[in-house]
Design a protein around this motif. Structure first.
Motif, PDB file in Angstrom:
ATOM      1  N   ILE A 178       3.870 -13.192   6.687  1.00  0.00           N
ATOM      2  CA  ILE A 178       4.674 -14.167   7.412  1.00  0.00           C
ATOM      3  C   ILE A 178       4.571 -15.512   6.693  1.00  0.00           C
ATOM      4  O   ILE A 178       3.558 -15.802   6.043  1.00  0.00           O
ATOM      5  N   ALA A 179       5.609 -16.303   6.790  1.00  0.00           N
ATOM      6  CA  ALA A 179       5.548 -17.651   6.242  1.00  0.00           C
ATOM      7  C   ALA A 179       4.544 -18.461   7.057  1.00  0.00           C
ATOM      8  O   ALA A 179       4.592 -18.463   8.284  1.00  0.00           O
ATOM      9  N   PRO A 180       3.599 -19.148   6.414  1.00  0.00           N
ATOM     10  CA  PRO A 180       2.566 -19.875   7.160  1.00  0.00           C
ATOM     11  C   PRO A 180       3.121 -21.111   7.847  1.00  0.00           C
ATOM     12  O   PRO A 180       4.139 -21.673   7.448  1.00  0.00           O
ATOM     13  N   LEU A 181       2.436 -21.515   8.905  1.00  0.00           N
ATOM     14  CA  LEU A 181       2.706 -22.771   9.617  1.00  0.00           C
ATOM     15  C   LEU A 181       4.097 -22.813  10.241  1.00  0.00           C
ATOM     16  O   LEU A 181       4.682 -23.883  10.397  1.00  0.00           O
ATOM     17  N   ILE A 182       4.630 -21.646  10.596  1.00  0.00           N
ATOM     18  CA  ILE A 182       5.900 -21.598  11.328  1.00  0.00           C
ATOM     19  C   ILE A 182       5.627 -21.653  12.824  1.00  0.00           C
ATOM     20  O   ILE A 182       6.140 -22.526  13.534  1.00  0.00           O
ATOM     21  N   TYR A 235      14.006 -17.133   5.647  1.00  0.00           N
ATOM     22  CA  TYR A 235      14.418 -15.896   6.305  1.00  0.00           C
ATOM     23  C   TYR A 235      15.926 -15.722   6.396  1.00  0.00           C
ATOM     24  O   TYR A 235      16.392 -14.686   6.874  1.00  0.00           O
ATOM     25  N   ALA A 236      16.690 -16.720   5.971  1.00  0.00           N
ATOM     26  CA  ALA A 236      18.153 -16.628   5.959  1.00  0.00           C
ATOM     27  C   ALA A 236      18.661 -16.120   7.308  1.00  0.00           C
ATOM     28  O   ALA A 236      18.425 -16.730   8.337  1.00  0.00           O
ATOM     29  N   ARG A 283       5.965 -14.295  -3.792  1.00  0.00           N
ATOM     30  CA  ARG A 283       7.350 -13.865  -3.810  1.00  0.00           C
ATOM     31  C   ARG A 283       7.800 -13.517  -2.408  1.00  0.00           C
ATOM     32  O   ARG A 283       7.040 -13.028  -1.586  1.00  0.00           O
ATOM     33  N   LYS A 284       9.073 -13.715  -2.178  1.00  0.00           N
ATOM     34  CA  LYS A 284       9.621 -13.381  -0.869  1.00  0.00           C
ATOM     35  C   LYS A 284       9.753 -11.876  -0.744  1.00  0.00           C
ATOM     36  O   LYS A 284      10.325 -11.238  -1.627  1.00  0.00           O
ATOM     37  N   PRO A 285       9.245 -11.276   0.318  1.00  0.00           N
ATOM     38  CA  PRO A 285       9.395  -9.831   0.481  1.00  0.00           C
ATOM     39  C   PRO A 285      10.853  -9.444   0.655  1.00  0.00           C
ATOM     40  O   PRO A 285      11.641 -10.216   1.190  1.00  0.00           O
ATOM     41  N   ILE A 286      11.199  -8.253   0.209  1.00  0.00           N
ATOM     42  CA  ILE A 286      12.540  -7.724   0.428  1.00  0.00           C
ATOM     43  C   ILE A 286      12.543  -7.048   1.798  1.00  0.00           C
ATOM     44  O   ILE A 286      11.844  -6.067   2.023  1.00  0.00           O
ATOM     45  N   HIS A 287      13.360  -7.574   2.699  1.00  0.00           N
ATOM     46  CA  HIS A 287      13.334  -7.081   4.072  1.00  0.00           C
ATOM     47  C   HIS A 287      14.202  -5.837   4.195  1.00  0.00           C
ATOM     48  O   HIS A 287      15.280  -5.753   3.624  1.00  0.00           O
ATOM     49  N   THR A 288      13.698  -4.891   4.969  1.00  0.00           N
ATOM     50  CA  THR A 288      14.458  -3.677   5.233  1.00  0.00           C
ATOM     51  C   THR A 288      14.568  -3.477   6.735  1.00  0.00           C
ATOM     52  O   THR A 288      13.751  -3.933   7.511  1.00  0.00           O
ATOM     53  N   TYR A 289      15.588  -2.771   7.106  1.00  0.00           N
ATOM     54  CA  TYR A 289      15.825  -2.523   8.540  1.00  0.00           C
ATOM     55  C   TYR A 289      15.684  -1.035   8.822  1.00  0.00           C
ATOM     56  O   TYR A 289      15.993  -0.212   7.968  1.00  0.00           O
TER      57      TYR A 289
END
Length: 355
Positions: free
Chosen positions: A242-246, A314-315, A349-355
């Motif tokens: 997860i992105a920290p401090l969100i 997270y777009a 690196r940003k993880p590649i998100h899958t559904y």
């Protein structure tokens, strides 16, 4: 690597691409099912076209078209095509076909019909190559700007958090409260995490939850017996990022606004749940007094900050809802977090998100 006259970098990959492209185009240009062998005149004519194409691709495109000098580009392009026609008709055909094609000028349109396909294909692929390279540069620049903006937004969180908690620490110190050492210790732990462990774009989810617990304990010392603070989380695992401090921004604002508007009966309820498909659901509900509406969370720097970070990181893979009633303020956030093997290099690196 080599450079052309305009100092435009030409990589070995592009050079190899041009060689293969010219070879393929020449095969199609010289192909004749009735005469399968390659004739000398075909090689010479094609080399003539290729040289003119190189002039168009590596001089006219760079000097005029890419610099938005469209009129000059089309003027010189027309002159170049005229030169190709004249050289072919007045020189090459005189050498190779003195008794046939050299005796008659077939016409501009007829000659253009022969040379334009070759020149268009060769220069068109060069234009496409440059366009792809330019798009890659734009993407790299966007990524650099995005990373700079993320660092700027993240750097704003620490002073924001520190300012709020130093005020509370000052109040306890003035009262000589025995809780002051505990507050300093907890504050030190949270700041250590923010300053040293949150440099990456993504951190293990379990580590972030651990720091949320420390942060909540730090703020619970200020509430004491004046209300209820609940923190419940389920199915949290280390192999999710997860992105920290969100999340801490929403919790911080819940404490700040509840304490600012209420002297007792404070209510803060925080819940986290991670589903099997990687959806992290977060909710934070706190009460407040109506007279403090103008100071509520939507006007805070922290909320605007976290919205920008969510959009950058997270777009369209997040959902946030903020609700306000007569006496309660509620934030609901759903994120798609990625299941991954914990690797320090991968956290950058940003993880590649899958559904």
């Amino acid at each position: 690597m080599i450079y052309n006259r305009n100092k435009k970098l030409i990589t070995r990959n592009e050079l190899l691409f041009q060689i293969v492209l010219h070879f393929v185009v020449f095969i199609f240009y010289s192909f004749d099912k009735d005469h399968p062998q390659i004739e000398l005149f075909e090689i010479v004519f094609f080399l003539h076209y290729a040289i003119c194409t190189l002039f168009i691709s590596y001089y006219l495109l760079l000097k005029y078209l890419y610099k938005k000098k469209n009129i000059q580009f089309f003027i010189y392009l027309s002159l170049t095509l005229c030169w190709v026609i004249l050289v072919e008709e007045l020189l090459l055909e005189q050498i190779f076909f003195p008794q046939m094609r050299a005796k008659a000028f077939p016409g501009v349109f007829f000659t253009l019909f022969q040379i334009l396909p070759v020149i268009t294909i060769l220069s068109g692929f060069k234009f496409a190559w440059d366009a792809l390279g330019k798009q890659k540069e734009v993407d790299t620049l966007k990524k650099s700007i995005q990373e700079s903006e993320l660092q700027m937004l993240k750097s704003q969180i620490n002073p924001h958090f520190l300012f709020n908690n130093l005020n509370n620490l000052y109040a306890y110190a003035m009262e000589n409260s025995p809780k002051t050492p505990k507050i300093i210790l907890d504050l030190s732990g949270v700041l250590r995490y923010m300053l040293y462990e949150c440099k990456e774009n993504y951190v293990p989810l379990s580590k972030e939850i651990e720091q949320l617990e420390n942060f909540i304990k730090l703020n619970q010392l200020q509430i004491e017996e004046r209300g209820f603070v609940g923190f419940e989380y389920r199915n949290i695992q280390s192999n999710y990022l997860i992105a920290p401090l969100i999340l801490i921004v929403f919790i911080e604002n819940a404490f700040k606004h509840s304490q600012a508007s209420l002297s007792d009966n404070i209510y803060i309820d925080i819940k986290l749940n991670l589903s099997e498909n990687g959806e992290l659901e977060f909710s934070c509900r706190n009460n407040f007094q109506k007279m403090q509406k103008s100071e509520m969370l939507p006007h805070g720097i922290g909320l605007e900050n976290v919205k920008k970070r969510l959009k950058l990181l997270y777009a369209n893979q997040y959902q946030i809802e903020i609700k306000e009633t007569e006496s309660f303020f509620e934030v609901y956030l759903k994120l798609i977090v990625e299941h991954t093997e914990i690797d320090k290099d991968d956290l950058k690196r940003k993880p590649i998100h899958t559904y």
